[in-house]
Enzyme design. Structure first.
Site, PDB file in Angstrom:
ATOM      1  N   ASP A 235     -71.802 -11.954  13.927  1.00  0.00           N
ATOM      2  CA  ASP A 235     -72.119 -12.667  15.172  1.00  0.00           C
ATOM      3  C   ASP A 235     -73.256 -11.966  15.896  1.00  0.00           C
ATOM      4  O   ASP A 235     -73.216 -11.778  17.112  1.00  0.00           O
ATOM      5  CB  ASP A 235     -70.875 -12.741  16.059  1.00  0.00           C
ATOM      6  CG  ASP A 235     -71.019 -13.792  17.175  1.00  0.00           C
ATOM      7  OD1 ASP A 235     -71.916 -14.646  17.064  1.00  0.00           O
ATOM      8  OD2 ASP A 235     -70.249 -13.739  18.141  1.00  0.00           O
TER       9      ASP A 235
ATOM     10  N   LEU B 155     -61.162 -10.451  30.509  1.00  0.00           N
ATOM     11  CA  LEU B 155     -62.147 -10.005  31.495  1.00  0.00           C
ATOM     12  C   LEU B 155     -62.757  -8.664  31.107  1.00  0.00           C
ATOM     13  O   LEU B 155     -62.139  -7.865  30.405  1.00  0.00           O
ATOM     14  CB  LEU B 155     -61.477  -9.878  32.869  1.00  0.00           C
ATOM     15  CG  LEU B 155     -60.918 -11.177  33.473  1.00  0.00           C
ATOM     16  CD1 LEU B 155     -60.216 -10.878  34.784  1.00  0.00           C
ATOM     17  CD2 LEU B 155     -62.027 -12.211  33.671  1.00  0.00           C
TER      18      LEU B 155
END
Length: 623
Positions: free
Chosen positions: A486, A381
């Site tokens: 990425d 999270l």
């Protein structure tokens, strides 16, 4: 022909020439740019003028010689996007002027003339030999622009001669420190020594922080820039923590299984005398989708070329010493089951996160307050929080999902990177579970969401500015020998004042040769990946350039998914057929041409980020 102004009204002219000067743009989205100016040095001032065709010559700046405190060559490996590649600096009052000459002779002529004209001034005792960029000195990393320099300043150019080598010492003395040239270097002063890439040199004096005195194989002695050399690693492996003497195959498997960390490894004696084996622990996927522990053993092979001995685990990656081989595979699996992530030793207990200097990076849990959940990241999270009255983003590391070593690697990557277009890591929390990474808070969140939520409201200037922001950050990564792997709009964040910064370095790797070959079976984002990544898993700064082209397409498409109507398999077929993404409606042809350049089939045909940054900056200057 350049038309010079009438200089008869000035004191005696010493030098005049067309040079380039570096200047900072006022607009947020612009990087430094380089402007052609007519420079005139006379007995009182250094003045520069703008000459525009058909218009009157305009004076753009004037520096009184009495205010100059330092004139010196700038020694740097930063890419220079203007035509003149030979920089020198003029420090005056509280400012630094960077000037670029067409060749080294011109640069030396100006530096000598300015030094002679200012030799009686109140001069610096020390100066900064590299540029001030992105809020710090590249040479010493001080963040105060007026900080005292880090190298001795010799105003008359009389740099002390290098120490004379002791004729009684042989080049092969064991106490010699040996360095290897990382790249070629051409001398710019009489006391410098030329460097030839991959050749070895012996260190004579390393007391100067930026310039060392070395001796070449022919006995010549001179100074060389430290950024161009690296100390050679000897083949003595006894001193390394990863070497486990007298550990057999069974014991190695037991130790690695007990440590239970993906990428755990050791180097041990093989059953054959004089032969070494690398044992690596990893978790591999079974047919049922579960991951099972496995220890693989790789023998270090020897390749002899005359008297030269080389070592390798994978045939294409050979090294003159075993420590260099291990160091390479710590960053690049190159055919192994995984990278060598975590050193395991029978005799040494590894301290937890030993590379993180706790006094600087460790944040006490009590100093941190979490307020609201922002979303879910790759590893856990993400929360909004506060730390020392500062708003922060806190990335939690889900237990069992990201190993301690993976956490350490991501934190170390972020610690090494500092740029105003990269999301800044403030610190880590390791004294509790789960582990936390504490980042700069970016008020406007993910760029993809930002683009989609405000679709139809962006001007051409704003869209180009987003691409400029990210190209600046990527150019910094490129010059720092990092690849992202990425790059996409989803991995960029937007600040309160709409600055776009690169985030999510979980896939970033420090590369020793500008290439990273992923482990077998590694996942990758197909729609952002270059052909060599899709086919061979080979990453480089040029595969990042391909991804940047897709990123620009996302920006000008205001958050659309690339190839949104096609499956991953169809995307691969499209690329194999030589087809590329079509020009977005909002995208100017000039920007689309940069995208197409980024999508060249061969990596060597694609531009560098430094060149892309320059091209984008030029587009911004167009009316």
């Amino acid at each position: 022909m350049v038309k010079y102004p009438d200089f008869t009204m000035y004191p005696r002219v010493i030098l005049k020439e067309t040079l380039f000067k570096k200047s900072q743009q006022k607009r947020r989205t612009s990087p430094s740019n380089y402007k052609e100016r007519i420079f005139v040095l006379n007995t009182q001032n250094l003045t520069y003028f703008e000459q525009r065709p058909g218009k009157k010559t305009t004076q753009k700046g004037c520096i009184e010689l009495s205010n100059i405190k330092c004139v010196e060559i700038v020694r740097s490996d930063v890419p220079i996007p203007c035509d003149y590649k030979y920089p020198f600096q003029v420090a005056h009052d509280s400012y630094y002027l960077y000037v670029f000459a067409p060749d080294n002779d011109s640069r030396l002529k100006w530096v000598r003339a300015l030094k002679e004209a200012t030799q009686n001034n109140n001069l610096f005792l020390k100066y900064h030999p590299d540029f001030w960029v992105e809020g710090k000195w590249r040479c010493c990393h001080q963040t105060e622009k007026l900080a005292t320099g880090c190298s001795e300043y010799y105003p008359n150019g009389a740099k002390p001669l290098p120490p004379t080598p002791d004729p009684t010492r042989r080049s092969s003395d064991p106490e010699d420190r040996i360095v290897v040239a990382l790249r070629n270097f051409n001398p710019v002063e009489d006391t410098d020594l030329p460097l030839h890439k991959d050749e070895e040199y012996f260190v004579i004096d390393s007391s100067e922080p930026n310039w060392w005195t070395v001796r070449d194989k022919n006995g010549n002695v001179g100074t060389v820039p430290c950024i161009y050399i690296a100390e050679k690693i000897s083949n003595n492996i006894d001193k390394f923590e990863w070497y486990n003497k007298d550990v057999n195959r069974t014991d190695a498997e037991s130790l690695l299984m007990r440590e239970n960390k993906d990428g755990g490894f050791m180097v041990r004696d093989s059953k054959h005398p004089g032969v070494y084996t690398v044992s690596i622990f990893s978790r591999v996927s079974g047919n049922d989708g579960e991951k099972y522990p496995l220890v693989k053993h790789y023998q270090i092979k020897v390749q002899r070329e005359g008297e030269k001995v080389m070592y390798y685990l994978a045939e294409k990656y050979v090294f003159p010493t075993i420590p260099e081989l291990i160091r390479y595979h710590q960053h690049n699996p190159a055919g192994l089951i995984t990278r060598l992530r975590h050193c395991v030793s029978r005799n040494v207990t590894n301290p937890r996160i030993k590379e993180l200097p706790s006094d600087k990076w460790e944040i006490h849990p009590d100093e941190l307050t979490l307020s609201e959940e922002l979303g879910s990241g790759q590893f856990g999270l993400v929360w909004k929080g506060s730390w020392n009255d500062l708003q922060v983003a806190v990335k939690t590391v889900r237990e069992g999902f990201m190993s301690e070593e993976e956490f350490k690697e991501e934190a170390q990557v972020m610690m090494k990177l500092s740029h105003n277009k990269l999301v800044q890591l403030y610190g880590v929390v390791t004294q509790r579970s789960p582990i936390y990474l504490v980042f700069e808070f970016m008020e406007n969140g993910c760029l993809t969401d930002f683009l989609r939520a405000r679709k139809g409201s962006f001007s051409q200037e704003v869209l180009l500015g987003m691409c400029l922001d990210v190209s600046e950050g990527m150019a910094y990564l490129e010059t720092s020998n990092f690849i992202h792997r990425d790059l996409a709009a989803r991995n960029c964040l937007v600040s309160e004042d709409n600055v776009v910064k690169i985030s999510d370095f979980g896939m970033t790797r420090f590369v020793l040769d500008d290439q990273y070959t992923s482990s077998y079976g590694s996942k990758f984002p197909v729609r952002w990946s270059s052909p060599e990544v899709i086919k061979f898993g080979k990453y480089s700064s040029k595969s990042d350039v391909w991804s940047f082209g897709v990123f620009m397409w996302e920006v000008y498409s205001e958050g659309r998914v690339p190839y949104d109507s096609r499956s991953n398999a169809e995307v691969v077929e499209t690329l194999n057929a030589g087809q590329r993404l079509l020009r977005p409606r909002l995208c100017p042809q000039s920007v689309y041409e940069l995208m197409q350049w980024s999508w060249k089939e061969k990596p060597e045909d694609r531009p560098s980020f430094a060149l892309l940054l320059h091209e984008l900056a030029c587009l911004e200057q167009e009316p």
